[in-house]
Design a protein around this motif. Structure first.
Motif, PDB file in Angstrom:
ATOM      1  N   VAL A  53     -10.933  22.223 -12.490  1.00  0.00           N
ATOM      2  CA  VAL A  53     -11.142  23.334 -11.561  1.00  0.00           C
ATOM      3  C   VAL A  53      -9.797  23.952 -11.178  1.00  0.00           C
ATOM      4  O   VAL A  53      -9.650  25.180 -11.169  1.00  0.00           O
ATOM      5  CB  VAL A  53     -11.924  22.871 -10.312  1.00  0.00           C
ATOM      6  N   ALA A  54      -8.821  23.128 -10.885  1.00  0.00           N
ATOM      7  CA  ALA A  54      -7.485  23.639 -10.545  1.00  0.00           C
ATOM      8  C   ALA A  54      -6.887  24.397 -11.727  1.00  0.00           C
ATOM      9  O   ALA A  54      -6.234  25.433 -11.535  1.00  0.00           O
ATOM     10  CB  ALA A  54      -6.576  22.490 -10.122  1.00  0.00           C
ATOM     11  N   GLN A  55      -7.108  23.905 -12.943  1.00  0.00           N
ATOM     12  CA  GLN A  55      -6.620  24.614 -14.135  1.00  0.00           C
ATOM     13  C   GLN A  55      -7.220  26.010 -14.210  1.00  0.00           C
ATOM     14  O   GLN A  55      -6.514  26.983 -14.492  1.00  0.00           O
ATOM     15  CB  GLN A  55      -7.003  23.864 -15.407  1.00  0.00           C
ATOM     16  N   LEU A  56      -8.522  26.098 -13.985  1.00  0.00           N
ATOM     17  CA  LEU A  56      -9.174  27.408 -14.034  1.00  0.00           C
ATOM     18  C   LEU A  56      -8.583  28.350 -12.987  1.00  0.00           C
ATOM     19  O   LEU A  56      -8.251  29.498 -13.297  1.00  0.00           O
ATOM     20  CB  LEU A  56     -10.683  27.268 -13.834  1.00  0.00           C
ATOM     21  N   HIS A  57      -8.453  27.873 -11.760  1.00  0.00           N
ATOM     22  CA  HIS A  57      -7.884  28.715 -10.695  1.00  0.00           C
ATOM     23  C   HIS A  57      -6.451  29.108 -11.037  1.00  0.00           C
ATOM     24  O   HIS A  57      -6.054  30.259 -10.815  1.00  0.00           O
ATOM     25  CB  HIS A  57      -7.934  27.992  -9.349  1.00  0.00           C
ATOM     26  N   HIS A  58      -5.691  28.171 -11.569  1.00  0.00           N
ATOM     27  CA  HIS A  58      -4.291  28.431 -11.923  1.00  0.00           C
ATOM     28  C   HIS A  58      -4.194  29.501 -13.018  1.00  0.00           C
ATOM     29  O   HIS A  58      -3.292  30.337 -12.994  1.00  0.00           O
ATOM     30  CB  HIS A  58      -3.631  27.126 -12.383  1.00  0.00           C
ATOM     31  N   ARG A  59      -5.141  29.474 -13.945  1.00  0.00           N
ATOM     32  CA  ARG A  59      -5.135  30.451 -15.051  1.00  0.00           C
ATOM     33  C   ARG A  59      -5.602  31.825 -14.610  1.00  0.00           C
ATOM     34  O   ARG A  59      -5.367  32.815 -15.295  1.00  0.00           O
ATOM     35  CB  ARG A  59      -5.977  29.945 -16.208  1.00  0.00           C
ATOM     36  N   GLY A  60      -6.300  31.880 -13.479  1.00  0.00           N
ATOM     37  CA  GLY A  60      -6.651  33.168 -12.902  1.00  0.00           C
ATOM     38  C   GLY A  60      -8.068  33.635 -13.182  1.00  0.00           C
ATOM     39  O   GLY A  60      -8.827  33.021 -13.933  1.00  0.00           O
ATOM     40  N   LEU A  61      -8.404  34.747 -12.538  1.00  0.00           N
ATOM     41  CA  LEU A  61      -9.764  35.273 -12.576  1.00  0.00           C
ATOM     42  C   LEU A  61     -10.221  35.591 -13.994  1.00  0.00           C
ATOM     43  O   LEU A  61     -11.362  35.300 -14.356  1.00  0.00           O
ATOM     44  CB  LEU A  61      -9.880  36.515 -11.682  1.00  0.00           C
ATOM     45  N   ASN A  62      -9.360  36.192 -14.807  1.00  0.00           N
ATOM     46  CA  ASN A  62      -9.788  36.549 -16.165  1.00  0.00           C
ATOM     47  C   ASN A  62     -10.234  35.330 -16.961  1.00  0.00           C
ATOM     48  O   ASN A  62     -11.222  35.394 -17.695  1.00  0.00           O
ATOM     49  CB  ASN A  62      -8.701  37.315 -16.899  1.00  0.00           C
TER      50      ASN A  62
END
Length: 113
Positions: free
Chosen positions: A25-34
């Motif tokens: 989940v943190a990876q997804l948020h870190h990678r951003g909305l796109n």
């Protein structure tokens, strides 16, 4: 059932700002909305493909669809979290539609646009 959503929302919030090396989940948020939107789109496509393959008498195909819908819901909740939208707002929107004809509700959205 909504207890599951509450528990998941709590976990998603806790992991939102976690170390990206230790949390998906943190990876997804870190990678951003796109990146999050890409995952939602991917899961939506996989859900459609799984639904197309469901056979009423085939437990495996039904379970495959259930798994894909779970992935889609999960990534949709990550998206909402990233945008600071509480999942309860979506539930409230759905609740507000009870007693309203789906055709009437859809027609009202066209007029509002």
């Amino acid at each position: 059932m909504s207890d599951t959503l509450e528990r998941l929302a709590t976990v998603l919030e806790a992991r939102r700002h976690a170390d990206p090396d230790s949390s998906y989940v943190a990876q997804l948020h870190h990678r951003g909305l796109n990146k999050i939107l890409e995952k939602v789109g991917e899961e939506a496509t996989e859900t459609l493909l799984a639904a197309k393959d469901v056979r009423v008498d085939d437990a495996r195909s039904r379970q495959d669809l259930i798994g894909e819908v779970a992935d889609l819901w999960f990534h949709s909740l990550v998206m909402l979290s990233h945008l600071d939208i509480d999942h309860r707002e979506v539930l409230s929107e759905l609740a507000g539609r009870f007693g309203v004809s789906g055709l009437d509700e859809k027609a009202s959205r066209r007029r509002d646009s």
